[in-house]
Design an enzyme around this catalytic site. Structure first.
Site, mmCIF file in Angstrom:
data_model
loop_
_atom_site.group_PDB
_atom_site.id
_atom_site.type_symbol
_atom_site.label_atom_id
_atom_site.label_comp_id
_atom_site.label_asym_id
_atom_site.label_seq_id
_atom_site.Cartn_x
_atom_site.Cartn_y
_atom_site.Cartn_z
ATOM 1 N N TYR A 171 -1.897 -1.042 11.085
ATOM 2 C CA TYR A 171 -2.070 -1.465 9.573
ATOM 3 C C TYR A 171 -1.003 -0.887 8.601
ATOM 4 C CZ TYR A 171 -3.889 -1.411 4.692
ATOM 5 O OH TYR A 171 -4.062 -1.692 3.485
ATOM 6 N N SER A 230 1.090 -1.272 -0.063
ATOM 7 C CA SER A 230 -0.045 -0.060 -0.022
ATOM 8 C C SER A 230 0.839 1.072 0.098
ATOM 9 C CB SER A 230 -0.943 0.019 1.394
ATOM 10 O OG SER A 230 -1.368 1.269 1.450
HETATM 11 N N1 LIG Z 1 -8.691 -0.668 -0.598
HETATM 12 C C1 LIG Z 1 -7.939 0.196 -0.388
HETATM 13 O O1 LIG Z 1 -7.987 1.324 -0.142
HETATM 14 C C2 LIG Z 1 -6.372 -0.509 -0.378
HETATM 15 C C3 LIG Z 1 -5.339 0.320 -0.541
HETATM 16 C C4 LIG Z 1 -3.898 -0.248 -0.356
HETATM 17 C C5 LIG Z 1 -3.855 -1.407 -0.034
HETATM 18 N N2 LIG Z 1 -4.964 -2.494 0.068
HETATM 19 C C6 LIG Z 1 -4.832 -3.808 0.331
HETATM 20 O O2 LIG Z 1 -5.355 -4.430 -0.722
HETATM 21 C C7 LIG Z 1 -5.597 -6.005 -0.321
HETATM 22 C C8 LIG Z 1 -7.041 -6.275 -0.697
HETATM 23 O O3 LIG Z 1 -8.128 -5.559 -0.013
HETATM 24 P P1 LIG Z 1 -9.236 -4.857 -0.674
HETATM 25 O O4 LIG Z 1 -9.025 -3.271 -0.758
HETATM 26 O O5 LIG Z 1 -9.502 -5.543 -1.967
HETATM 27 O O6 LIG Z 1 -10.264 -5.165 0.353
HETATM 28 P P2 LIG Z 1 -11.609 -6.114 0.628
HETATM 29 O O7 LIG Z 1 -12.502 -6.152 -0.413
HETATM 30 O O8 LIG Z 1 -11.919 -6.225 2.053
HETATM 31 O O9 LIG Z 1 -10.857 -7.677 0.346
HETATM 32 C C9 LIG Z 1 -10.018 -8.280 1.544
HETATM 33 C C10 LIG Z 1 -9.898 -9.664 1.079
HETATM 34 O O10 LIG Z 1 -9.028 -10.321 2.024
HETATM 35 C C11 LIG Z 1 -9.903 -11.468 2.583
HETATM 36 N N3 LIG Z 1 -9.461 -11.708 3.841
HETATM 37 C C12 LIG Z 1 -9.463 -10.992 4.960
HETATM 38 N N4 LIG Z 1 -8.823 -11.390 6.066
HETATM 39 C C13 LIG Z 1 -8.792 -12.880 5.702
HETATM 40 C C14 LIG Z 1 -8.381 -13.837 6.402
HETATM 41 N N5 LIG Z 1 -8.128 -13.820 7.884
HETATM 42 N N6 LIG Z 1 -8.251 -15.154 5.913
HETATM 43 C C15 LIG Z 1 -8.465 -15.114 4.498
HETATM 44 N N7 LIG Z 1 -8.784 -14.052 3.876
HETATM 45 C C16 LIG Z 1 -9.003 -12.892 4.442
HETATM 46 C C17 LIG Z 1 -11.211 -10.996 2.271
HETATM 47 O O11 LIG Z 1 -12.035 -12.157 2.403
HETATM 48 P P3 LIG Z 1 -12.962 -12.869 3.522
HETATM 49 O O12 LIG Z 1 -13.658 -12.026 4.346
HETATM 50 O O13 LIG Z 1 -13.745 -13.794 2.733
HETATM 51 O O14 LIG Z 1 -11.826 -13.795 4.222
HETATM 52 C C18 LIG Z 1 -11.144 -10.336 1.098
HETATM 53 O O15 LIG Z 1 -11.284 -11.315 -0.012
HETATM 54 C C19 LIG Z 1 -5.356 -5.836 1.178
HETATM 55 O O16 LIG Z 1 -4.398 -6.304 1.458
HETATM 56 C C20 LIG Z 1 -5.245 -4.387 1.675
HETATM 57 O O17 LIG Z 1 -4.815 -4.010 2.856
HETATM 58 C C21 LIG Z 1 -6.379 -2.090 -0.063
#
Ligand SMILES: NC(=O)c1ccc[n+]([C@@H]2O[C@H](COP(=O)([O-])OP(=O)(O)OC[C@H]3O[C@@H](n4cnc5c(N)ncnc54)[C@H](OP(=O)(O)O)[C@@H]3O)[C@@H](O)[C@H]2O)c1
Length: 253
Positions: free
Chosen positions: A147, A134
């Site tokens: 985080y 990130s």
């Molecule tokens: N959105 C942003 O602004 C942003 C910015 C920078 C980086 N990121 C990073 O991008 C990545 C993806 O996030 P996203 O933005 O796409 O959010 P999201 O829609 O909330 O997706 C997160 C994913 O991680 C899975 N997950 C979470 N905890 C888990 C666990 N204990 N075991 C297995 N799976 C787990 C969730 O699936 P389940 O709930 O089904 O387990 C979901 O598929 C993350 O690493 C986040 O930190 C996000």
């Protein structure tokens, strides 16, 4: 060719899975929510009947399950360590269990899977690991301290592995995706409101896949500019700026 994506049940992981169905004939999709994984599996198998899609429902915050995942599905060509979540609040006031769960998911699971799959890849001298960091991985994050710290770990671990692979003249590649705010379930889970509009998750997923040949993958000009500015400022100033931004985020939620 086989790809394994963690956190494939929503957001960027889901979007990357849909895009990669054009390039991979075996896909392993991992998350906890089996229903959402099954829906995605159905969608991909309908649009790409030749692709073999396996879903694995497990909680990656348990390191033993990460090892079992590797045993069940070794030898992938592309590993995408995407599963992760954020949370907000004053560090000393946040529940310890939630911090530990975040560290186990964002750091320990990524660490274990990177280590196990990297060893396979090095033995074959081929393969690619994409870690999802990130922009938060380049700075301290008061009011979202854990985080930001987890994402710093992801960036630093990936940087170090890249150098080891370079020294070993390995053909194995590693990249780190460092987006700013993206429109997914992330903000809801983290209980924050973005100060800026989140970028469309399909666009970020497409950008990441198209730029896999790069090490740092930083979608959008604004975030690349922010990263450049962060590098010029003293860390104490960056921490003050981030505190103010996060305080605003939490007031407006
Ligand atoms: N959105 C942003 O602004 C942003 C910015 C920078 C980086 N990121 C990073 O991008 C990545 C993806 O996030 P996203 O933005 O796409 O959010 P999201 O829609 O909330 O997706 C997160 C994913 O991680 C899975 N997950 C979470 N905890 C888990 C666990 N204990 N075991 C297995 N799976 C787990 C969730 O699936 P389940 O709930 O089904 O387990 C979901 O598929 C993350 O690493 C986040 O930190 C996000």
């Amino acid at each position: 060719m086989k790809v394994l994506i963690t956190g494939a049940s929503s957001g960027m992981g889901r979007e990357m899975a849909k895009i990669l169905a054009d390039q991979y004939d075996q896909m392993v999709l991992v998350a906890r929510d089996q229903n959402r994984l099954a829906l995605l599996q159905q969608e991909i198998m309908t649009s790409h009947p030749a692709v073999n899609v396996t879903t694995v429902s497990l909680d990656l915050s348990n390191p033993e399950y990460c090892q079992q995942l590797h045993t069940m599905h070794p030898d992938v060509d592309l590993l995408i360590n995407n599963a992760g979540f954020g949370d907000s609040g004053v560090f000393a006031e946040r529940p310890l269990e939630k911090d530990l769960s975040m560290i186990n998911t964002n750091v320990v699971a990524l660490h274990v899977l990177t280590k196990l799959y990297l060893a396979d890849m090095q033995a074959r001298n081929s393969g690619h690991i994409l870690n999802i960091g990130s922009i938060a991985g380049f700075m301290p994050g008061p009011l979202m301290a854990t985080y930001y710290a987890t994402k710093n770990y992801v960036v630093r671990l990936s940087e170090a592995i890249r150098e080891e692979l370079r020294r070993a003249k390995s053909k194995v590649k590693i990249s780190v995706l460092c987006p700013g705010p993206v429109d997914t379930n992330f903000a809801k889970t983290a209980d924050v409101k973005f100060n800026f509009h989140g970028v469309d998750s399909t666009k970020v997923a497409r950008y990441a896949i198209q730029h896999l040949n790069q090490f740092y993958i930083v979608p959008t000009f604004t975030v690349r500019l922010a990263r450049f500015a962060i590098g010029l400022l003293p860390t104490t100033w960056v921490a003050r700026i981030v505190y103010n931004l996060q305080a605003k985020r939490q007031k407006t939620k």
